[in-house]
Scaffold this motif. Structure first.
Motif, short mmCIF file in Angstrom:
data_model
loop_
_atom_site.label_atom_id
_atom_site.label_comp_id
_atom_site.label_asym_id
_atom_site.label_seq_id
_atom_site.Cartn_x
_atom_site.Cartn_y
_atom_site.Cartn_z
N ARG A 100 -32.70 32.14 28.91
CA ARG A 100 -31.89 32.94 29.17
C ARG A 100 -30.53 32.65 28.12
NH1 ARG A 100 -29.30 33.33 35.05
NH2 ARG A 100 -28.77 35.14 34.48
N GLY A 101 -30.93 31.96 27.52
CA GLY A 101 -30.00 31.55 26.62
C GLY A 101 -29.39 30.74 25.97
N ARG A 102 -29.35 30.25 24.94
CA ARG A 102 -28.61 28.82 24.87
C ARG A 102 -27.10 28.89 23.84
NH1 ARG A 102 -34.15 25.98 22.44
NH2 ARG A 102 -34.07 28.28 22.53
N LEU A 103 -26.48 28.68 24.20
CA LEU A 103 -24.96 29.27 23.70
C LEU A 103 -24.15 27.80 23.79
CD1 LEU A 103 -22.91 30.96 22.96
CD2 LEU A 103 -21.43 30.83 25.70
N GLY A 104 -23.56 27.61 22.50
CA GLY A 104 -21.97 26.58 22.30
C GLY A 104 -21.03 27.33 21.45
N VAL A 105 -19.64 26.43 22.18
CA VAL A 105 -18.50 27.01 22.02
C VAL A 105 -17.85 25.37 21.43
CG1 VAL A 105 -16.59 27.34 23.08
CG2 VAL A 105 -18.77 28.19 24.26
N VAL A 106 -17.43 25.92 20.44
CA VAL A 106 -16.47 24.65 19.50
C VAL A 106 -15.17 24.67 20.42
CG1 VAL A 106 -15.62 24.07 17.00
CG2 VAL A 106 -18.35 24.96 17.54
N ARG B 86 -16.89 28.45 30.12
CA ARG B 86 -17.26 29.19 31.81
C ARG B 86 -17.76 30.59 31.78
NH1 ARG B 86 -17.05 26.59 36.00
NH2 ARG B 86 -16.88 27.67 38.43
N ALA B 87 -16.52 31.55 30.81
CA ALA B 87 -17.45 32.32 31.05
C ALA B 87 -19.00 32.80 29.78
CB ALA B 87 -16.92 33.66 29.74
N GLY B 88 -19.37 32.20 29.39
CA GLY B 88 -20.67 32.45 28.99
C GLY B 88 -21.85 31.68 29.86
N LEU B 89 -21.18 30.94 30.59
CA LEU B 89 -22.69 30.65 31.53
C LEU B 89 -21.90 31.55 32.63
CD1 LEU B 89 -24.33 27.69 32.35
CD2 LEU B 89 -21.75 27.28 33.36
N ARG B 90 -21.18 32.42 33.13
CA ARG B 90 -20.69 33.08 33.98
C ARG B 90 -21.84 34.46 33.46
NH1 ARG B 90 -20.63 31.98 39.16
NH2 ARG B 90 -18.43 30.89 40.04
N ILE B 91 -21.50 35.03 32.42
CA ILE B 91 -22.41 36.59 31.79
C ILE B 91 -23.64 36.62 31.44
CG2 ILE B 91 -21.71 36.18 29.29
CD1 ILE B 91 -21.27 39.04 30.52
N GLY B 92 -24.29 34.05 32.20
CA GLY B 92 -25.98 34.79 31.80
C GLY B 92 -26.82 33.74 30.78
N ALA B 93 -25.88 33.44 30.14
CA ALA B 93 -26.23 32.05 29.03
C ALA B 93 -27.08 30.90 30.05
CB ALA B 93 -25.16 31.72 28.30
N GLY B 94 -28.34 30.21 29.68
CA GLY B 94 -29.35 29.88 31.20
C GLY B 94 -27.95 28.09 30.29
N VAL B 95 -28.29 27.80 29.08
CA VAL B 95 -27.32 26.47 28.90
C VAL B 95 -26.30 26.61 28.12
CG1 VAL B 95 -28.20 24.38 28.08
CG2 VAL B 95 -30.04 25.65 29.01
N MET C 27 -30.01 26.34 19.13
CA MET C 27 -29.17 27.68 19.62
C MET C 27 -28.72 28.49 19.02
SD MET C 27 -25.33 25.37 20.62
CE MET C 27 -25.39 23.54 20.96
N ASP C 28 -28.68 29.76 20.07
CA ASP C 28 -29.11 31.32 20.38
C ASP C 28 -27.66 31.25 19.70
OD1 ASP C 28 -31.86 31.93 21.28
OD2 ASP C 28 -31.11 30.72 22.92
N ALA C 29 -26.20 31.47 20.57
CA ALA C 29 -25.69 31.58 19.53
C ALA C 29 -24.02 30.39 19.76
CB ALA C 29 -24.69 32.72 20.60
N GLY D 215 -21.93 35.06 25.56
CA GLY D 215 -23.42 34.53 26.87
C GLY D 215 -24.04 35.70 26.29
N LEU D 216 -24.03 36.63 26.10
CA LEU D 216 -24.93 38.00 25.86
C LEU D 216 -25.78 37.60 24.57
CD1 LEU D 216 -22.55 40.90 27.03
CD2 LEU D 216 -24.22 40.04 28.32
N MET D 217 -25.01 37.86 23.46
CA MET D 217 -25.92 37.28 22.84
C MET D 217 -26.62 36.03 22.55
SD MET D 217 -22.18 38.42 20.53
CE MET D 217 -23.25 37.63 17.99
N ALA D 218 -26.39 35.68 23.40
CA ALA D 218 -27.63 34.06 23.67
C ALA D 218 -28.69 34.88 24.17
CB ALA D 218 -26.63 32.82 24.31
#
Length: 276
Positions: free
Chosen positions: A26-32, A47-56, A94-96, A225-228
């Motif tokens: 479901r994708g891996r997102l990083g936030v700096v 939190r928004a990235g997690l809620r919209i579906g990013a897996g990690v 990471m994907d995004a 989160g969607l791009m991830a």
């Protein structure tokens, strides 16, 4: 929830998990994150990235911020970094990555953007990570590629593209995307999403309830989160902008940024139920 009949074709590209899907698929997102006194924006985006579906989802932070962030997160992971090299290592796989929300208008932010651009992760460049290149926009533009997204409001847009808004918002957004070679999302009452190939989308469901601090950080996390999840950058930006406004509209008066991620399940649920 009643869905707008003008919903765009991004619906068919939304990433839904299947019965055998696991979190890494479901994708891996990083936030700096910014420093210890500037962590709220990154937490909103994560939190928004997690809620919209990013897996990690993982927040990447300066060492002094770790003790502040750790007690405020649960499913979101945390990795401190003390150098550009450590940041590059932390985003491996990471994907995004979202960078900019309260990151600080500093030389470190400029260096972090340039380092992240070399990792292969798709970037969502927002807020301070845009402003820090005022006066040196080409230093940013030269490291971006077609998978990246810039998310300026009009003030930030003017810092990177002086004089371009005099052509009008639509022409300016198109020219900016062509100049940079990536997606440019120009925020406002009618948010515009421009692709470098000339495509332009005008969001049709804007709402004044979004005029409150932190909502842009949430939007950056939603796009990330969607791009991830490997959604095309142009589609991810269009989808996130629409869902962001729909979540705000559903809440109404009294909305604060923290409310938006919690509204996403109902927006996503309506979209899921409406699949044809």
């Amino acid at each position: 929830m009643k869905l707008s009949p003008s919903l765009s074709d991004w619906r068919i590209s939304l990433p839904w998990p299947g019965p055998d899907t696991h979190k890494h698929q479901r994708g891996r997102l990083g936030v700096v994150s910014g420093r210890a006194h500037q962590t709220g924006a990154a937490r909103l985006a994560a939190r928004a990235g997690l809620r919209i579906g990013a897996g990690v989802v993982r927040i990447l932070c300066p060492p002094d911020a770790a003790a502040v962030i750790a007690p405020a997160i649960e499913a979101i992971m945390l990795t401190p970094f003390g150098s550009v090299e450590a940041l590059t290592e932390a985003v491996e796989g990471m994907d995004a990555v979202v960078i900019g929300p309260a990151a600080g208008v500093t030389d470190a932010t400029r260096a972090n953007v340039r380092a992240l651009a070399a990792t292969g992760a798709a970037l969502i460049v927002d807020a301070d990570a845009l402003t820090v290149f005022e006066g040196w926009p080409q230093d940013l533009f030269e490291v971006l590629d077609r998978d990246d997204v810039l998310t300026p409001h009009e003030g930030e847009f003017k810092r990177l593209f002086p004089g371009l808004l005099e052509k009008g918002r639509e022409a300016a957004a198109r020219e900016a995307a062509k100049r940079v070679g990536c997606v440019v999302l120009l925020k406002g009452p009618q948010t515009l999403i421009a692709a470098p190939d000339g495509r332009l989308a005008v969001n049709d469901n804007g709402t004044p309830w979004l005029a409150t601090a932190g909502t842009g950080d949430v939007l950056a996390g939603m796009i990330g989160g969607l791009m991830a999840q490997r959604m095309d950058s142009f589609d991810a930006a269009r989808a996130a902008v629409w869902m962001h406004a729909e979540a705000a509209r559903g809440f109404g008066p009294g909305l604060i940024a923290e409310d938006l991620p919690e509204r996403l399940p109902s927006v996503l649920g309506a979209l899921y139920d409406a699949r044809s």
